[in-house]
Design a protein around this motif. Structure first.
Motif, PDB file in Angstrom:
ATOM      1  N   LEU A 541     -44.738 -42.569 -33.088  1.00 40.58           N
ATOM      2  CA  LEU A 541     -44.669 -41.291 -32.384  1.00 40.58           C
ATOM      3  C   LEU A 541     -45.949 -41.111 -31.575  1.00 40.58           C
ATOM      4  N   ASP A 566     -48.466 -43.987 -23.265  1.00 40.30           N
ATOM      5  CA  ASP A 566     -47.183 -44.602 -23.603  1.00 40.30           C
ATOM      6  C   ASP A 566     -47.416 -46.013 -24.135  1.00 40.30           C
ATOM      7  N   GLY A 570     -41.582 -46.249 -29.331  1.00 37.81           N
ATOM      8  CA  GLY A 570     -41.507 -44.895 -29.859  1.00 37.81           C
ATOM      9  C   GLY A 570     -41.464 -43.820 -28.795  1.00 37.81           C
ATOM     10  N   ASP A 571     -41.280 -42.571 -29.244  1.00 37.58           N
ATOM     11  CA  ASP A 571     -41.193 -41.427 -28.342  1.00 37.58           C
ATOM     12  C   ASP A 571     -42.565 -41.018 -27.830  1.00 37.58           C
ATOM     13  N   ILE A 573     -44.402 -37.582 -26.463  1.00 31.00           N
ATOM     14  CA  ILE A 573     -44.206 -36.126 -26.419  1.00 31.00           C
ATOM     15  C   ILE A 573     -45.411 -35.466 -25.761  1.00 31.00           C
TER      16      ILE A 573
END
Length: 610
Positions: A541, A566, A570-571, A573
């Protein structure tokens, strides 16, 4: 007894008189009953008399001794040897189990009753405790501080001497050869400046020469206090070497540090360095008896109950290193357990590790966002509303089956402001150092999640890549379940490009240079990590800031843009905060904390259920 004898005589008289056969039979039965009853009464009376006299003798107390006992503040007794070679066999195992039972009884009584004993009774119990029981009580959450004897009286300072001079002499007595550059630097700085300060005091003048003592910035600051800090910083470095710890203890260092600890009760920086030294010395089991005798356990028990997280966490580290009965791990300098800090019956099923970034720290990095405000006593008591370290309070309550560890290491933005100018530690060097310390703390023995901020995420990646190359570190890889990255510059940061700020970034440090977008080391690390992680089932995450951050008073920049945060796994946010606040939730119900908690629970769900 007299009554029974009288009855027997009467029966004999009646038996000799003339009577009818019917009367004789009846009196014969009565005489037999009386004989049996008399014998029983006589034997019972003799037995009871003996027991009463024996009990009276055993309970006879010298009232003067009792009164003197009440007046005593403490009594010194010889402790049980901590040498494992002397502790073996059935007697040792029986004593060990007895000590466990005693600790449970004492802790339970302290919890159930506000004042189960008088003060003198606490002292009697305290003097009867052996070192293992004492350390166990110190690590028990509900134990009363009256179970601990006050530290022994400290030896008087030598005539015409001062604490500063005693520190200098202690430092000078330590080995000065075969040391790394940083230990040599701090030692030379402390000895040089203390000599100049002593000469200035004797001559009535202040000396501002030497290696640039910080007290030149203020005419109101006492030079000796600054020199004491230099000596303590050098002592911390020396205490990382086992043989030097033996020298510190042999030359009275435990007592001298305790004097300094009491003197600077309101100075967190001084106390922090002293507690670091004691914690390092506690890594050496041959010094445990000396640490206990010098009274440090009672001071640690008090510090463990402090509301100040720094003081409590350093005390928890020292006591854990002393507790060889229930703790197998050893916590080296910079590795702090935030939960559980006391002995607990709660089974620990997984680890969560917090790694701070550039200019961060083990505690302050993870505080609540509005921590700059004045904190009242009411706020300290309500940790759900305000906390100085959310992993220690919020996360520990929401996931009590976790062991929560926070790591600390020194960083700097500029070589001008480096604590050790001779120290040039790359990400590769730091990752190997941290990996070694974490493995000694048992990291890798349980399932775990890595949580990192900024440069700390690069260290996590490097540690995992290096661990994958070492067979002895295979458990670290096998038990890693996931990672949370708070604004980690996987592809570099703008920070290194702004080296024009005279105060902070003139001559940027090696850490800052490695964060630049064109850093070969950074690109190699990213490629190696993706190659390593492609066949692993890691949960990832990524949080990233969207607001700029002030660097000093001159620069305002977006330190880690979205594209750099990034990882490629994974994500990602985005969160409307700056780089410093990306890991500092505003409230317990804020999205930043709740999403982090959700990730931890989901990633470790199977492990926490087992």
């Amino acid at each position: 007894m007299s009554l029974a004898a009288y009855c027997v005589v009467c029966c004999r008289r009646i038996g000799t008189s003339v009577a009818s056969p019917q009367s004789l039979a009846r009196w014969r039965e009565i005489r037999n009953i009386i004989k049996f009853t008399g014998s029983l009464i006589l034997g019972g009376s003799l037995f009871l008399t003996y027991e009463v006299l024996a009990l009276k003798k055993s309970l006879t107390l010298d009232t003067q001794v009792v009164e003197r006992e009440k007046m005593k503040s403490y009594i010194y007794v010889h402790g049980v040897s901590l040498d494992k070679r002397e502790n073996h066999g059935f007697a040792y195992e029986a004593r060990k189990e007895l000590h466990k039972a005693v600790r449970k009884v004492l802790a339970a009584s302290a919890k159930l009753f506000r004042s189960p004993f008088a003060d003198y009774q606490y002292r009697i119990i305290a003097q009867a405790c052996d070192p293992r029981t004492l350390i166990g009580l110190a690590r028990s959450k509900e134990s009363d501080l009256r179970f601990f004897l006050p530290p022994p009286p400290l030896p008087s300072l030598k005539e015409d001497s001062s604490i500063e001079e005693e520190l200098r002499q202690l430092l000078a007595s330590l080995p000065q050869t075969d040391l790394d550059e940083c230990i040599q630097y701090f030692t030379a700085l402390a000895l040089n400046e203390s000599s100049q300060s002593l000469a200035a005091q004797k001559g009535g003048l202040w000396c501002f020469g030497g290696n640039g003592l910080p007290y030149a910035e203020s005419f109101g600051e006492v030079p000796s206090a600054t020199v004491e800090m230099f000596c303590l910083e050098a002592m911390v470095k020396h205490s990382e070497i086992s043989t030097h710890c033996d020298k510190i203890e042999a030359n009275g260092g435990l007592q001298l540090l305790q004097r300094l600890y009491r003197l600077h009760k309101d100075c967190p920086k001084v106390q922090r360095n002293i507690l670091r030294v004691i914690g390092n010395m506690a890594l050496n089991e041959q010094l445990h008896a000396a640490i206990v005798r010098s009274g440090w356990v009672s001071l640690m028990a008090e510090a463990l109950k402090s509301h100040h997280i720094m003081e409590a966490s350093h005390a928890a580290r020292t006591l854990a290193n002393l507790d060889r009965e229930t703790v197998q791990e050893k916590y080296q300098d910079g590795v702090y357990v935030l939960h559980p800090q006391c002995r607990t019956s709660q089974p620990i099923k997984a680890d969560v590790l917090f790694i701070h970034g550039l200019m961060g720290a083990a505690f302050k990095t993870w505080r609540q966002q509005d921590s700059e405000r004045a904190v009242t006593e009411e706020a300290l008591e309500d940790e759900d509303r305000y906390t100085t370290c959310w992993p220690k309070t919020w996360l520990a309550r929401d996931c009590p089956a976790l062991r929560i560890i926070s790591v600390e290491y020194d960083t700097s933005l500029s070589d001008w402001r480096a604590r050790c100018p001779t120290e040039r530690k790359s990400i590769a060097f730091r990752s190997n150092e941290l990996l070694r310390k974490l493995r000694a703390a048992g990291v890798g023995d349980r399932p775990m999640i890595w949580i990192s901020h900024s440069m700390g995420g690069l260290l996590v990646k490097k540690m995992l890549v290096e661990a994958s190359k070492k067979p002895e570190m295979s458990t670290v890889i096998n038990n890693t379940r996931g990672m949370i990255f708070y604004s980690v510059p996987h592809h570099g940061s703008h920070l290194a490009e702004y080296s024009v700020n005279v105060r902070y970034l003139l001559f940027p440090s090696l850490e800052v240079k490695e964060l630049s977008k064109d850093s070969p080391a950074l690109k190699t690390l990213q490629d190696d990590f993706l190659e390593f992680a492609k066949d692993k089932n890691f949960q990832v995450l990524n949080f990233v800031e969207t607001l700029p951050t002030y660097i000093g008073s001159m620069i305002k920049l977006h330190i880690v843009p979205v594209e750099s945060a990034d990882l490629g796994i994974g994500d990602v946010i985005p969160v409307d905060v700056n780089h410093l606040n990306i890991c500092k939730p505003k409230r317990k119900d804020a999205f930043l904390y709740q999403r982090t908690l959700q990730f931890i629970r989901e990633t470790l769900a199977k492990d926490l259920e087992n």
